[in-house]
Write a protein that holds these residues in place. Structure first.
Motif, PDB file in Angstrom:
ATOM      1  N   LEU A 169       0.839  -1.272  -0.002  1.00 16.16           N
ATOM      2  CA  LEU A 169       0.091   0.003  -0.020  1.00 16.16           C
ATOM      3  C   LEU A 169       0.813   1.187   0.095  1.00 16.16           C
ATOM      4  O   LEU A 169       1.682   1.442   0.831  1.00 16.16           O
ATOM      5  CB  LEU A 169      -0.960  -0.019   1.197  1.00 16.16           C
ATOM      6  CG  LEU A 169      -2.021  -0.839   1.319  1.00 16.16           C
ATOM      7  CD1 LEU A 169      -2.907  -0.806   2.664  1.00 16.16           C
ATOM      8  CD2 LEU A 169      -3.194  -0.774   0.350  1.00 16.16           C
ATOM      9  N   GLU A 170       0.362   2.093  -0.977  1.00 15.28           N
ATOM     10  CA  GLU A 170       1.426   3.392  -0.754  1.00 15.28           C
ATOM     11  C   GLU A 170       0.456   4.838  -0.625  1.00 15.28           C
ATOM     12  O   GLU A 170      -0.599   4.894  -1.114  1.00 15.28           O
ATOM     13  CB  GLU A 170       2.073   3.704  -2.201  1.00 15.28           C
ATOM     14  CG  GLU A 170       2.835   4.981  -2.369  1.00 15.28           C
ATOM     15  CD  GLU A 170       3.724   4.886  -3.758  1.00 15.28           C
ATOM     16  OE1 GLU A 170       4.489   6.071  -3.727  1.00 15.28           O
ATOM     17  OE2 GLU A 170       3.500   4.132  -4.577  1.00 15.28           O
ATOM     18  N   LEU A 171       0.709   5.403   0.443  1.00 18.06           N
ATOM     19  CA  LEU A 171       0.112   6.359   0.919  1.00 18.06           C
ATOM     20  C   LEU A 171       0.361   7.758   0.304  1.00 18.06           C
ATOM     21  O   LEU A 171       1.643   8.026   0.168  1.00 18.06           O
ATOM     22  CB  LEU A 171       0.142   6.612   2.630  1.00 18.06           C
ATOM     23  CG  LEU A 171      -0.311   5.653   3.160  1.00 18.06           C
ATOM     24  CD1 LEU A 171      -0.297   5.896   4.710  1.00 18.06           C
ATOM     25  CD2 LEU A 171      -1.736   4.833   3.132  1.00 18.06           C
ATOM     26  N   PRO A 172      -0.621   8.508  -0.303  1.00 14.51           N
ATOM     27  CA  PRO A 172      -0.541   9.601  -0.983  1.00 14.51           C
ATOM     28  C   PRO A 172       0.070  10.505   0.001  1.00 14.51           C
ATOM     29  O   PRO A 172      -0.401  10.786   1.212  1.00 14.51           O
ATOM     30  CB  PRO A 172      -1.884  10.102  -1.594  1.00 14.51           C
ATOM     31  CG  PRO A 172      -2.806   9.333  -0.572  1.00 14.51           C
ATOM     32  CD  PRO A 172      -2.139   8.076  -0.223  1.00 14.51           C
ATOM     33  N   SER A 173       0.693  11.706  -0.621  1.00 15.30           N
ATOM     34  CA  SER A 173       1.084  12.817   0.143  1.00 15.30           C
ATOM     35  C   SER A 173      -0.298  13.682   0.294  1.00 15.30           C
ATOM     36  O   SER A 173      -0.856  13.731  -0.302  1.00 15.30           O
ATOM     37  CB  SER A 173       2.172  13.721  -0.592  1.00 15.30           C
ATOM     38  OG  SER A 173       1.858  14.373  -1.671  1.00 15.30           O
ATOM     39  N   LEU A 174      -0.096  14.590   1.323  1.00 18.94           N
ATOM     40  CA  LEU A 174      -1.177  15.464   1.743  1.00 18.94           C
ATOM     41  C   LEU A 174      -1.694  16.510   0.474  1.00 18.94           C
ATOM     42  O   LEU A 174      -2.716  16.507   0.273  1.00 18.94           O
ATOM     43  CB  LEU A 174      -0.980  16.320   2.899  1.00 18.94           C
ATOM     44  CG  LEU A 174      -2.235  17.053   3.453  1.00 18.94           C
ATOM     45  CD1 LEU A 174      -3.509  16.448   3.787  1.00 18.94           C
ATOM     46  CD2 LEU A 174      -1.811  17.882   4.620  1.00 18.94           C
ATOM     47  N   VAL A 175      -0.566  16.892  -0.467  1.00 16.57           N
ATOM     48  CA  VAL A 175      -0.840  17.741  -1.304  1.00 16.57           C
ATOM     49  C   VAL A 175      -1.602  16.997  -2.327  1.00 16.57           C
ATOM     50  O   VAL A 175      -2.448  17.411  -3.080  1.00 16.57           O
ATOM     51  CB  VAL A 175       0.491  18.016  -2.155  1.00 16.57           C
ATOM     52  CG1 VAL A 175       1.193  17.107  -2.841  1.00 16.57           C
ATOM     53  CG2 VAL A 175       0.102  19.594  -2.859  1.00 16.57           C
ATOM     54  N   GLU A 176      -1.580  15.639  -2.559  1.00 13.61           N
ATOM     55  CA  GLU A 176      -2.341  14.844  -3.571  1.00 13.61           C
ATOM     56  C   GLU A 176      -3.815  14.528  -3.131  1.00 13.61           C
ATOM     57  O   GLU A 176      -4.638  14.061  -3.775  1.00 13.61           O
ATOM     58  CB  GLU A 176      -1.520  13.362  -3.770  1.00 13.61           C
ATOM     59  CG  GLU A 176      -0.070  13.526  -4.363  1.00 13.61           C
ATOM     60  CD  GLU A 176       0.292  12.242  -4.476  1.00 13.61           C
ATOM     61  OE1 GLU A 176       0.278  11.453  -5.476  1.00 13.61           O
ATOM     62  OE2 GLU A 176       1.235  11.838  -3.436  1.00 13.61           O
ATOM     63  N   ARG A 177      -4.029  14.920  -1.791  1.00 15.98           N
ATOM     64  CA  ARG A 177      -5.243  14.508  -1.419  1.00 15.98           C
ATOM     65  C   ARG A 177      -5.707  15.979  -0.670  1.00 15.98           C
ATOM     66  O   ARG A 177      -6.462  16.090   0.463  1.00 15.98           O
ATOM     67  CB  ARG A 177      -5.255  13.515  -0.235  1.00 15.98           C
ATOM     68  CG  ARG A 177      -4.166  13.309   0.789  1.00 15.98           C
ATOM     69  CD  ARG A 177      -4.153  12.303   1.724  1.00 15.98           C
ATOM     70  NE  ARG A 177      -5.427  12.276   2.560  1.00 15.98           N
ATOM     71  CZ  ARG A 177      -5.437  11.650   3.873  1.00 15.98           C
ATOM     72  NH1 ARG A 177      -4.341  11.071   4.323  1.00 15.98           N
ATOM     73  NH2 ARG A 177      -6.599  11.698   4.590  1.00 15.98           N
ATOM     74  N   ALA A 178      -5.856  16.993  -1.539  1.00 13.66           N
ATOM     75  CA  ALA A 178      -6.138  18.127  -0.915  1.00 13.66           C
ATOM     76  C   ALA A 178      -7.371  18.591  -0.173  1.00 13.66           C
ATOM     77  O   ALA A 178      -7.642  19.367   0.356  1.00 13.66           O
ATOM     78  CB  ALA A 178      -6.033  19.294  -2.259  1.00 13.66           C
ATOM     79  N   GLU A 179      -8.541  17.693  -0.718  1.00 14.72           N
ATOM     80  CA  GLU A 179      -9.861  17.759  -0.207  1.00 14.72           C
ATOM     81  C   GLU A 179      -9.799  17.502   1.245  1.00 14.72           C
ATOM     82  O   GLU A 179     -10.759  17.679   1.739  1.00 14.72           O
ATOM     83  CB  GLU A 179     -10.616  16.808  -1.052  1.00 14.72           C
ATOM     84  CG  GLU A 179     -10.873  16.788  -2.637  1.00 14.72           C
ATOM     85  CD  GLU A 179      -9.484  15.986  -3.194  1.00 14.72           C
ATOM     86  OE1 GLU A 179      -9.932  15.752  -4.440  1.00 14.72           O
ATOM     87  OE2 GLU A 179      -8.713  15.577  -2.534  1.00 14.72           O
ATOM     88  N   ASP A 180      -8.803  16.843   1.730  1.00  9.43           N
ATOM     89  CA  ASP A 180      -8.857  16.456   3.060  1.00  9.43           C
ATOM     90  C   ASP A 180      -8.254  17.366   4.009  1.00  9.43           C
ATOM     91  O   ASP A 180      -8.042  17.250   5.328  1.00  9.43           O
ATOM     92  CB  ASP A 180      -7.976  15.028   3.323  1.00  9.43           C
ATOM     93  CG  ASP A 180      -8.846  13.916   2.742  1.00  9.43           C
ATOM     94  OD1 ASP A 180     -10.077  14.028   2.570  1.00  9.43           O
ATOM     95  OD2 ASP A 180      -8.302  12.960   2.544  1.00  9.43           O
ATOM     96  N   VAL A 181      -7.503  18.474   3.436  1.00 12.37           N
ATOM     97  CA  VAL A 181      -6.840  19.526   4.325  1.00 12.37           C
ATOM     98  C   VAL A 181      -7.569  20.158   5.340  1.00 12.37           C
ATOM     99  O   VAL A 181      -7.341  20.123   6.685  1.00 12.37           O
ATOM    100  CB  VAL A 181      -6.129  20.468   3.482  1.00 12.37           C
ATOM    101  CG1 VAL A 181      -5.553  21.690   4.268  1.00 12.37           C
ATOM    102  CG2 VAL A 181      -4.996  20.021   2.655  1.00 12.37           C
ATOM    103  N   ILE A 182      -8.773  20.499   4.926  1.00  8.46           N
ATOM    104  CA  ILE A 182      -9.709  21.331   5.853  1.00  8.46           C
ATOM    105  C   ILE A 182     -10.337  20.325   6.836  1.00  8.46           C
ATOM    106  O   ILE A 182     -10.309  20.534   8.042  1.00  8.46           O
ATOM    107  CB  ILE A 182     -10.725  22.167   5.210  1.00  8.46           C
ATOM    108  CG1 ILE A 182      -9.869  23.348   4.393  1.00  8.46           C
ATOM    109  CG2 ILE A 182     -11.570  22.831   6.030  1.00  8.46           C
ATOM    110  CD1 ILE A 182      -8.962  24.434   5.081  1.00  8.46           C
ATOM    111  N   PRO A 183     -10.816  19.245   6.514  1.00  4.93           N
ATOM    112  CA  PRO A 183     -11.422  18.329   7.342  1.00  4.93           C
ATOM    113  C   PRO A 183     -10.417  17.861   8.343  1.00  4.93           C
ATOM    114  O   PRO A 183     -10.676  17.597   9.632  1.00  4.93           O
ATOM    115  CB  PRO A 183     -11.847  16.931   6.271  1.00  4.93           C
ATOM    116  CG  PRO A 183     -12.320  17.633   5.030  1.00  4.93           C
ATOM    117  CD  PRO A 183     -11.063  18.901   4.932  1.00  4.93           C
ATOM    118  N   LEU A 184      -9.185  17.481   8.034  1.00  4.69           N
ATOM    119  CA  LEU A 184      -8.205  17.097   8.800  1.00  4.69           C
ATOM    120  C   LEU A 184      -7.788  18.196   9.918  1.00  4.69           C
ATOM    121  O   LEU A 184      -7.806  18.067  11.070  1.00  4.69           O
ATOM    122  CB  LEU A 184      -6.680  16.769   8.056  1.00  4.69           C
ATOM    123  CG  LEU A 184      -6.871  15.416   7.548  1.00  4.69           C
ATOM    124  CD1 LEU A 184      -5.705  15.309   6.454  1.00  4.69           C
ATOM    125  CD2 LEU A 184      -6.981  14.230   8.449  1.00  4.69           C
ATOM    126  N   ALA A 185      -7.659  19.573   9.382  1.00  3.68           N
ATOM    127  CA  ALA A 185      -7.472  20.478  10.096  1.00  3.68           C
ATOM    128  C   ALA A 185      -8.621  20.592  11.223  1.00  3.68           C
ATOM    129  O   ALA A 185      -8.305  20.892  12.617  1.00  3.68           O
ATOM    130  CB  ALA A 185      -7.482  21.828   9.279  1.00  3.68           C
TER     131      ALA A 185
END
Length: 315
Positions: A179-195
């Motif tokens: 399994l390869e996890l994407p970097s945060l910049v590749e999953r930009a939709e998650d930035v605000i929910p994670l914050a």
């Protein structure tokens, strides 16, 4: 003491990103298969969180989840930590100790940053995976263990095998399902929910929110440190914020560095690289005598050489 398993999947895996949703779907499937998993991804992408998620989704969820960071334990202690030891096995071994494999019996053992483990010890890990038994240091008998192993690395795994950081046979044994996890910049939709998740986690019921200007800044940031960097930024902002919402300046992103200090740091880095490369050439590229001459460990030398290769410097 056993580390308790989480009761349910962690919120950080409730992703809005299509690329991450695919990874999570694969993780759910492999969790039920009870096979070894090798998780790769840059530092801070949440590899341990994913390992815990796989454990929680598996039939082993009620058994222990034991994690060990292979890079954080001295090489001289790592074998005893993993396999345990009998009283008197070595100087200072005053009692019998059960190792991480036995602690995880029936459950899951996470070998975090496995590519930082010495190759000789990797061979012993391979034997445990194949034979499902181990021998404590100083022991005279074999102990059966039933452990699912999940390993992680922030290296490119093909490069790690090629460059001698990981045994090829262990790589193939562990990577039954990579399994390869994407970097945060590749999953930009998650930035605000994670914050917002970190706000709820560290806000202590303060009901603090992100102002629109702060959200825009978060979304436009490159996040070289990935989720771990975002978590640190939110914690810092909670300390700095004075109102009921976090403003852009509270995030304190991209701190400036005085030009003189930056130039001095670059000059020191160049000097260190020159010494390293010159010493390496003096020893015909041999790692062990080079590390000895520099007064550093082979592991530290490997880190420094990798940093040079990542910058495009031929070695």
């Amino acid at each position: 003491m056993f580390e308790p398993a989480l009761a349910r999947p962690t919120p950080s895996l409730e992703s809005h990103s299509p690329v991450m949703q695919r990874v999570i779907a694969h993780a759910r499937k492999v969790a039920r298969a009870d096979i070894s998993v090798l998780i790769s991804g840059a530092s801070g992408t949440g590899k341990e969180v994913m390992a815990r998620f796989i454990h929680n989704e598996s039939n082993r969820h009620a058994a222990p989840f034991i994690a060990i960071n292979c890079a954080a334990i001295p090489e001289t202690m790592l074998e005893a930590t993993l396999f345990g030891h009998e009283k008197g096995a070595f100087t200072g071994a005053q009692d019998r100790r059960v190792g991480k494999f036995e602690q995880a019996d029936g459950g899951t053992l996470l070998l975090d940053e496995i590519t930082e483990m010495p190759l000789g010890l990797q061979a012993k890990i391979l034997r445990v995976l194949q034979e499902k038994e181990l021998e404590r240091l100083g022991g005279q008998s074999l102990k059966k263990v039933n452990v699912r192993v999940i390993a992680t690395s922030n290296r490119n795994l093909a490069d790690a095998v090629r460059d001698g950081y990981m045994r090829e046979d262990l790589f193939y044994r562990l990577s039954v399902f990579p399994l390869e996890l994407p970097s945060l910049v590749e999953r930009a939709e998650d930035v605000i929910p994670l914050a917002n998740m970190f706000l709820a986690k560290y806000g202590r019921g303060s009901q603090m929110s992100l102002a629109d200007c702060a959200q825009r800044l978060l979304c436009n940031h490159a996040w070289p440190g990935n989720i771990r960097e975002l978590e640190n930024v939110v914690q810092r902002a909670l300390v700095l914020a004075e109102g009921v919402s976090i403003q852009a300046h509270d995030l304190n992103l991209n701190p400036s560095r005085p030009p003189q200090a930056a130039g001095l740091q670059a000059e020191m880095q160049t000097a260190e690289e020159d010494v390293l490369m010159r010493t390496l050439r003096q020893h015909a590229g041999a790692r062990k005598p080079t590390a000895q001459a520099l007064g550093i460990s082979e592991r530290t030398l490997r880190y420094k050489l990798k940093a040079l290769r990542d910058r495009g410097i031929a070695i």
